[in-house]
Write a protein that holds these residues in place. Structure first.
Motif, PDB file in Angstrom:
ATOM      1  N   SER A 132       0.950  -1.029  -0.397  1.00 30.62           N
ATOM      2  CA  SER A 132      -0.107   0.003   0.407  1.00 30.62           C
ATOM      3  C   SER A 132       1.061   1.301   0.259  1.00 30.62           C
ATOM      4  CB  SER A 132      -1.029   0.187   1.006  1.00 30.62           C
ATOM      5  OG  SER A 132      -0.601   0.627   1.993  1.00 30.62           O
TER       6      SER A 132
ATOM      7  N   HIS B  35       2.054   1.830  -3.719  1.00 29.70           N
ATOM      8  CA  HIS B  35       0.766   2.208  -4.750  1.00 29.70           C
ATOM      9  C   HIS B  35       0.416   3.660  -4.046  1.00 29.70           C
ATOM     10  CE1 HIS B  35      -3.478   2.148  -5.123  1.00 29.70           C
ATOM     11  NE2 HIS B  35      -3.334   2.972  -5.522  1.00 29.70           N
TER      12      HIS B  35
ATOM     13  N   TYR C 118       2.593   7.469 -12.355  1.00 29.33           N
ATOM     14  CA  TYR C 118       0.733   6.961 -12.831  1.00 29.33           C
ATOM     15  C   TYR C 118       1.053   8.293 -13.855  1.00 29.33           C
ATOM     16  CZ  TYR C 118      -1.021  11.247 -11.838  1.00 29.33           C
ATOM     17  OH  TYR C 118      -2.244  12.153 -11.270  1.00 29.33           O
TER      18      TYR C 118
ATOM     19  N   VAL D  58      -2.906   2.180 -13.014  1.00 30.13           N
ATOM     20  CA  VAL D  58      -2.559   1.085 -11.973  1.00 30.13           C
ATOM     21  C   VAL D  58      -1.505   0.340 -13.059  1.00 30.13           C
ATOM     22  CG1 VAL D  58      -4.931   0.529 -11.053  1.00 30.13           C
ATOM     23  CG2 VAL D  58      -4.240  -0.007 -13.210  1.00 30.13           C
TER      24      VAL D  58
ATOM     25  N   TYR E   1       4.293  -2.849  -5.244  1.00 27.20           N
ATOM     26  CA  TYR E   1       2.934  -3.056  -5.571  1.00 27.20           C
ATOM     27  C   TYR E   1       2.546  -3.133  -7.045  1.00 27.20           C
ATOM     28  CZ  TYR E   1      -0.485  -0.109  -7.493  1.00 27.20           C
ATOM     29  OH  TYR E   1      -1.294   0.368  -8.290  1.00 27.20           O
TER      30      TYR E   1
END
Ligand code: HEC
Length: 124
Positions: A34, A37, A46, A52, A102
């Motif tokens: 986490s 992420h 990102y 993702v 992740y």
């Protein structure tokens, strides 16, 4: 306490201990995933690689087939072409390992064949 009871008692304690260690490792990796992420989003990976890691206009997909950890870190530190480098000052090795954990935790997308609502390609 007879000898058999002693043996089963210590076996039980060993099993409980092992379960505790496994549970701890699982909790630790869940925390790392986490954190990874969070870093993937707030350090801007990102923006080019998709929310993702599915890939975007500016960067290739990172999931599935994420590079092995060592190659992943080496790449991010010194990308060979268009990607901006991320030095240790921007992201530590531990942070990059978390991002790697992740991305590696993300499941593969289902194949098009397995999605019933999609029309079958002509000829199949
Ligand atoms: C400005 C856009 C951009 C950002 C931000 C960015 N990347 Fe990239 N990344 C790229 C591009 C473009 C490539 C492929 C081209 C290249 O070889 O440099 C790439 C390639 C990669 C690869 C190699 C993929 C492979 O399988 O060969 C990895 C790993 C990677 N990026 C990780 C990251 C991580 C982790 C972050 C955030 C810390 C990040 N990138 C941020 C644009 C970006």
């Amino acid at each position: 306490m007879n000898i058999l009871n002693k043996i089963s008692c210590s076996l039980l304690l060993t099993l409980i201990g092992a379960a505790g260690v496994a549970g701890e490792a699982y909790a630790q990796s869940a925390v790392e995933i986490s954190r990874g992420h969070e870093l993937f989003i707030n350090r801007g990976c990102y923006l080019c690689h998709g929310t993702v890691g599915q890939g975007g206009i500016a960067g290739p997909h990172l999931v599935p087939d994420t590079l092995p950890a060592e190659a992943f870190l080496a790449f991010v530190r010194r990308p060979p072409s268009e990607m901006p480098p991320f030095s240790e000052k921007i992201m530590s090795d531990a942070e990059l390992h978390a991002v790697h954990a992740y991305l590696s935790s993300l499941p593969k997308s289902p194949t098009a064949d397995s999605i019933k609502l999609l029309p079958k390609p002509v000829g199949k």
